[in-house]
Write an enzyme that holds these catalytic residues in place. Structure first.
Site, PDB file in Angstrom:
ATOM      1  N   GLU A 157     -10.877 -13.845  13.263  1.00 10.15           N
ATOM      2  CA  GLU A 157      -9.622 -14.545  12.966  1.00 10.15           C
ATOM      3  C   GLU A 157      -9.306 -15.578  14.046  1.00 10.15           C
ATOM      4  OE1 GLU A 157      -8.363 -14.396  10.086  1.00 10.15           O
ATOM      5  OE2 GLU A 157      -9.498 -12.634   9.441  1.00 10.15           O
TER       6      GLU A 157
ATOM      7  N   THR B 106       9.489   3.347  -1.796  1.00  8.13           N
ATOM      8  CA  THR B 106      10.470   4.234  -2.410  1.00  8.13           C
ATOM      9  C   THR B 106      11.706   4.347  -1.524  1.00  8.13           C
ATOM     10  OG1 THR B 106       8.627   5.450  -3.357  1.00  8.13           O
ATOM     11  CG2 THR B 106      10.766   6.529  -3.397  1.00  8.13           C
TER      12      THR B 106
ATOM     13  N   PRO C  97       0.831  -1.210   0.000  1.00  5.30           N
ATOM     14  CA  PRO C  97       0.000   0.000   0.000  1.00  5.30           C
ATOM     15  C   PRO C  97       0.863   1.257   0.000  1.00  5.30           C
ATOM     16  CG  PRO C  97      -0.527  -1.441   1.859  1.00  5.30           C
ATOM     17  CD  PRO C  97       0.642  -2.035   1.183  1.00  5.30           C
ATOM     18  N   PRO C  98       0.294   2.384  -0.413  1.00  9.52           N
ATOM     19  CA  PRO C  98       1.049   3.635  -0.446  1.00  9.52           C
ATOM     20  C   PRO C  98       1.559   4.009   0.937  1.00  9.52           C
ATOM     21  CG  PRO C  98      -1.107   3.911  -1.466  1.00  9.52           C
ATOM     22  CD  PRO C  98      -1.095   2.559  -0.852  1.00  9.52           C
TER      23      PRO C  98
END
Ligand code: ADP
Ligand code: ZN
Ligand code: MG
Length: 637
Positions: free
Chosen positions: A450, A235, A229-230
């Site tokens: 879960e 980077t 995800p961003p």
């Protein structure tokens, strides 16, 4: 639990080009404004010294009546009157005393009495087609249009900048193509993401000692795709790889390649690789690969430009072998839309998953960023980490920044817990809209869901053991997951194995119902899988009561259709279909009730597991063994 969240909403597409263009647009507009102001100044300077006094028409008329005005020039919009006649003016000019002349100007008014008045006063008068201003006329008619044209041309040129003669030397327009030399980022600056770092360390090692690898002939990945995800630090990791290996770093964003003109993006890719080969060993980093790597099949309208760019990228990646010392790193947050060709061997054949950080990783990231600010000794980073479930590194960096700003604003000299809490609130308010943070009730539900999967997996004989349970929202679709580790490869599954799987699928919802007394959409994916499995047991595996050992072909690949699309071809009666539907429902209900009973009899363990999950977010094998060990595996009913 698999909730499809709105992925498009998550998409982060910094419109780099757009930003640059807007800058240039303003730039040329300034030229235009400056030009116009210049013209006005010039006009005033050149034509001004004759000291033209602008006066009302009534005053103009008075002056004629008084005899001050001796000569009048009439243009369609103005009257200009001077205090001397033409002859006197010539005389004064000869004496160099033009400054004795005064000139008055008035806007024209349709006054039929004016001409008789001029006649009476013996004033010279004459008409000109337009006001007699040769310089202004020249500027307006010749200079201005060219100035406008020029400004417009510059604007267009900047906007389409890369289409001029220097299509290939795009370095001028894209500073990014210039390799970064000494990248400062190190793996240590990236908190968490340990698994990704291990994978990337291999790339670093290769870049540091390429000769070792080429001598042995080992296979080194050409391309590594980072998926996550961003804001999770992709980077940053790519730059850390460059920093660690001390090699140049070429960074481009996928969006930089997407151009208006066919062939430009492709040329840019070619140039990027050419320059990189010159600088090898080095790293090419293509950020937001999805911008060019979108599946060709998926896009409705074909986009020739993007397709050419993608093809060029594929060609370039095939065209060099890793011995050249160029490694291509890439990042995307939407791996599912990538063209499969990109993922084939010899291209981005290695994928590194960069997930959202769990509580421990968040704490590490917060601490990393807090190094830059002065922190109050009482700050409990662990509490901050726990309060920021679902946030990514970029969000956490922002929170620390924001907290520092709040401290400054409050005139404190260190960041306190309450600053951080306020900063979280601010960040969360913005992010909740983007669906990136789940609220506490939802989190609790996910934890129980879960935990249910984990416990029933543990209780199911023959099921692969639970490896990991997580309630960290993964962004790429799931709100949580339970990971089973296969102990051995299975080629055959018995009826009991299949029923066991169905139990595990149903356990999430059952746990929700037991503890929270209600069911939710979170189980949609589990239900799809469970129902599908039951239906296949009945139709394909001959495991139903009525059609025991009978194959009921429900779907058949139609060979006349392209691809492997399937069309539904039912080769049994409507009555059989009804039986299948009823039987599916019956089996599911029966299994569900069984699962519910099992979980109810171990409610204490369910609660303990869920609470531990809420606290730690991720439970590894060891934690699970400890909690689940309280249950003796009992045979499936
Ligand atoms: P991505 O490329 O995955 O969108 P970035 O690498 O651009 O994310 O990260 C944005 C910023 O968030 C980084 O500059 C850094 O400040 C912060 N950040 C993200 N992940 C981490 C991390 N694991 N450790 C430290 N800082 C991080
Ligand atoms: Zn589930
Ligand atoms: Mg990025």
């Amino acid at each position: 639990m698999n909730n499809q969240d709105d992925r498009s909403g998550m998409r982060e597409r910094p419109d780099l080009m757009g930003r640059i263009n807007r800058g240039q647009f303003r730039f040329s507009l300034w030229y235009l404004v400056a030009g116009v102001i210049g013209l006005m100044l010039l006009n005033a300077l050149v034509l001004g010294p004759r000291s033209v006094e602008t006066i009302d028409y009534s005053e103009f008329r008075d002056r004629i009546e008084q005899g001050t005005i001796r000569r009048v020039e009439m243009s369609p919009s103005y009257y200009v009157g001077s205090t001397v006649t033409k002859k006197e003016a010539i005389e004064l000019a000869r004496q160099g005393a033009l400054d004795k002349i005064r000139v008055f100007r008035a806007a024209r008014i349709d006054d039929p009495g004016l001409i008789p008045l001029l006649e009476r006063q013996e004033v010279e008068y004459f008409a000109v087609p337009e006001e007699n201003r040769p310089l202004l006329g020249f500027l307006l008619n010749w200079v201005l249009p060219f100035a406008v044209l020029f400004a417009f041309w510059r604007l267009m040129y900047n906007r389409l900048g890369k289409t001029g003669p220097d299509v290939l030397s795009f370095g001028k327009h894209h500073a990014e193509i210039v390799a970064e030399g000494n990248v400062e980022v190190r793996f240590d600056d990236v908190a968490g993401s340990e698994e990704a770092k291990v994978e990337l360390a291999e790339v670093v090692d290769f870049l540091k000692h390429p000769e070792r690898y080429t001598a042995i002939g080992g296979h080194i990945p050409k391309g590594v795709l980072m998926v996550g995800p961003p804001g999770t630090g992709k980077t940053m990791l790519a730059r850390a790889v460059a920093g660690e290996s001390g090699v140049p770093f070429f960074r481009m964003s996928g969006a930089d390649f997407v151009e208006m003109f066919v062939g430009v993006g492709a040329a840019r890719v070619r140039d990027l690789f050419r320059q990189a080969r010159k600088k090898a060993p080095c790293i090419i980093f293509i950020d937001e690969l999805d911008a060019i790597g979108k599946s060709r099949a998926q896009t409705m309208s074909s986009n020739d430009e993007r397709e050419q760019t993608l093809n060029q990228l594929l060609v370039e990646m095939d065209g060099f072998d890793s011995r050249t010392g160029v490694v291509v790193l890439s990042a995307t947050n939407r791996p599912e839309i990538l063209d499969p060709a990109l993922l084939r061997p010899g291209r981005f054949d290695r994928q590194v998953l960069i997930d959202k950080p769990d509580a421990n990783e968040r704490e590490a990231i917060l601490r990393k960023h807090a190094e830059q600010v002065k922190l109050d000794p009482d700050v409990d980073m662990n509490a901050i980490a726990r309060a920021t479930a679902g946030l990514v590194g970029a969000d956490l960096a922002n929170i620390v920044n924001e907290a520092a700003l709040l401290a400054v604003r409050a005139d404190r000299n260190s960041v306190t817990q309450s600053d951080l809490e306020e900063a979280i609130e601010k960040a969360v308010a913005g992010l909740q809209k983007k669906n990136r943070l789940i609220n506490p009730q939802e989190r609790r539900r996910v934890a129980y869901h879960e935990a249910g999967h984990a416990i029933v997996t543990h209780m199911t004989p023959g099921a692969d053991p639970v490896q990991k349970v997580s309630i960290v929202p993964r962004g790429l679709g799931a709100l949580g997951y339970t990971l089973q580790l296969p102990t051995e490869e299975r080629y055959l599954l018995t009826e009991e194995d299949l029923l066991g799987r169905i139990d595990i699928y149903l356990a999430g919802r059952a746990a929700e119902e037991i503890v929270l007394d209600s069911i939710s959409t979170g189980a949609a994916d589990d239900l799809t899988k469970a129902s599908d499995l039951v239906r296949r047991m009945i139709t394909e595996f001959g495991m139903s009561e009525e059609f025991r050992h009978v194959y009921l072909p429900a779907k058949q690949a139609d060979r006349f259709l392209r691809d492997d699309r399937t069309v539904s071809v039912r080769e049994y009666s409507e009555a059989t279909q009804q039986y299948i539907d009823r039987e599916t429902a019956r089996v599911l209900r029966q299994r569900y009730d069984g699962v519910r009973r099992k979980l109810e009899s171990h409610k204490d363990v369910l609660v303990a597991t869920a609470e531990r999950l809420l606290e730690k977010e991720v439970l590894e094998r060891a934690d699970l063994d400890e909690i689940l060990g309280r249950i003796d595996a009992t045979p499936t009913g």
